[in-house]
Scaffold this active site. Structure first.
Site, PDB file in Angstrom:
ATOM      1  N   HIS A  26       5.147  -0.636   0.531  1.00 33.07           N
ATOM      2  CA  HIS A  26       6.000  -0.454   1.713  1.00 33.07           C
ATOM      3  C   HIS A  26       5.376   0.506   2.724  1.00 33.07           C
ATOM      4  O   HIS A  26       5.926   0.704   3.807  1.00 33.07           O
ATOM      5  CB  HIS A  26       7.417  -0.006   1.316  1.00 33.07           C
ATOM      6  CG  HIS A  26       7.536   1.421   0.884  1.00 33.07           C
ATOM      7  ND1 HIS A  26       7.542   1.816  -0.437  1.00 33.07           N
ATOM      8  CD2 HIS A  26       7.689   2.554   1.603  1.00 33.07           C
ATOM      9  CE1 HIS A  26       7.686   3.124  -0.507  1.00 33.07           C
ATOM     10  NE2 HIS A  26       7.779   3.598   0.730  1.00 33.07           N
ATOM     11  N   ASP A  83       5.863  -2.608  -5.841  1.00 33.82           N
ATOM     12  CA  ASP A  83       5.557  -1.750  -4.694  1.00 33.82           C
ATOM     13  C   ASP A  83       4.194  -1.078  -4.872  1.00 33.82           C
ATOM     14  O   ASP A  83       4.087   0.119  -5.128  1.00 33.82           O
ATOM     15  CB  ASP A  83       6.669  -0.704  -4.547  1.00 33.82           C
ATOM     16  CG  ASP A  83       6.672  -0.021  -3.190  1.00 33.82           C
ATOM     17  OD1 ASP A  83       5.940  -0.482  -2.299  1.00 33.82           O
ATOM     18  OD2 ASP A  83       7.424   0.971  -3.037  1.00 33.82           O
ATOM     19  N   SER A 140       6.064   8.846  -0.234  1.00 35.77           N
ATOM     20  CA  SER A 140       5.849   7.489  -0.723  1.00 35.77           C
ATOM     21  C   SER A 140       4.355   7.207  -0.849  1.00 35.77           C
ATOM     22  O   SER A 140       3.559   7.565   0.022  1.00 35.77           O
ATOM     23  CB  SER A 140       6.454   6.471   0.244  1.00 35.77           C
ATOM     24  OG  SER A 140       7.851   6.547   0.238  1.00 35.77           O
TER      25      SER A 140
END
Length: 244
Positions: free
Chosen positions: A67, A111, A204
């Protein structure tokens, strides 16, 4: 600093009670890392702004979360992103390898993203590779790990220009499923509701490191721990195939 961060996260959690399901990815309850003590850590400048982390797994390869994909520049060897440091290396990305199963319908699945750099990083004491798991075995309960990133560190949603880190513990898959029923075999959860120590926005793609090995990629979380990480060991065949 740690006390201020802990107080800030309690304020943040209170403010978010009305936002059920809101995702959170912040280093909280942690402290500033010793400069250049995490030489594998990569700061990703995405579409002109710092927004994700990553980690160096080979001289020409960086791993991060799917992402985080965008027009990425990779900064290695950094500690303070606002300072001019002669240790830093800035590299472009030649090719993006997003996992073919990646999908995000609120929660990101598969992910994981591999970045092939335009050239090899120059390895030295400030820029180093971190090893990946050798088998696809799950981490045992109560494994202690740590995460480092440049994400948000206070209730004002300000990001840190300096690398912060915090410790997290694996509670075990059965307990994770009690909190996160959507958890798959390709995910890990880490963190405790009794200790406010976790990750946040901007973290992230950063590595969760356990026993010197990158076992997880920061993926997502909610208002309180535990947070969810992509389980690197589950993707070893795909990683080997892409990297050749």
């Amino acid at each position: 600093m740690e006390r201020g961060v802990i107080l800030a996260v309690f304020a943040l959690l209170s403010a978010q009670l009305s936002l059920a399901g809101t995702m959170r990815h912040r280093i909280v309850g942690g402290h500033e890392a010793r400069p250049h003590s995490r030489p594998y850590a990569a700061a990703l400048k995405r579409n002109g702004r710092f927004g994700c982390g990553g980690f160096l797994i080979a001289p020409r390869w960086v791993m991060t979360a799917a992402h985080c994909k965008g027009d990425i520049s990779v900064i290695l060897g950094a500690h303070d992103l606002n300072a001019i440091e002669d240790t830093t290396q800035v590299l472009g990305v030649e090719k993006y390898y997003q996992h073919p199963g990646y999908k995000r319908g609120g929660i990101p699945f598969h992910d994981i993203l591999l970045l092939k750099l335009e050239r090899e990083a120059q390895l030295n004491k400030n820029v180093q590779i971190i090893p990946l798991p050798k088998t696809d075995n799950d981490l045992p309960k109560d494994t202690r790990c740590f995460v480092a990133g440049w994400g948000r560190i206070d209730a004002r949603y300000t990001t840190s220009s300096k690398l912060f880190e915090t410790n997290v513990t694996i509670p075990g898959r059965r307990k994770c499923l009690q909190f996160l029923p959507e958890l798959t075999d390709e995910m890990l959860c880490a963190g405790s509701r009794s200790v406010i120590s976790d990750v946040s926005n901007g973290d992230s793609g950063s590595a969760m490191v356990c026993n010197g090995v990158a076992h997880g990629i920061v993926s997502y979380g909610f208002q309180i721990p535990p947070s969810v990480y992509t389980r690197v060991a589950a993707y070893l065949p795909w990683i080997k195939e892409i990297m050749g």
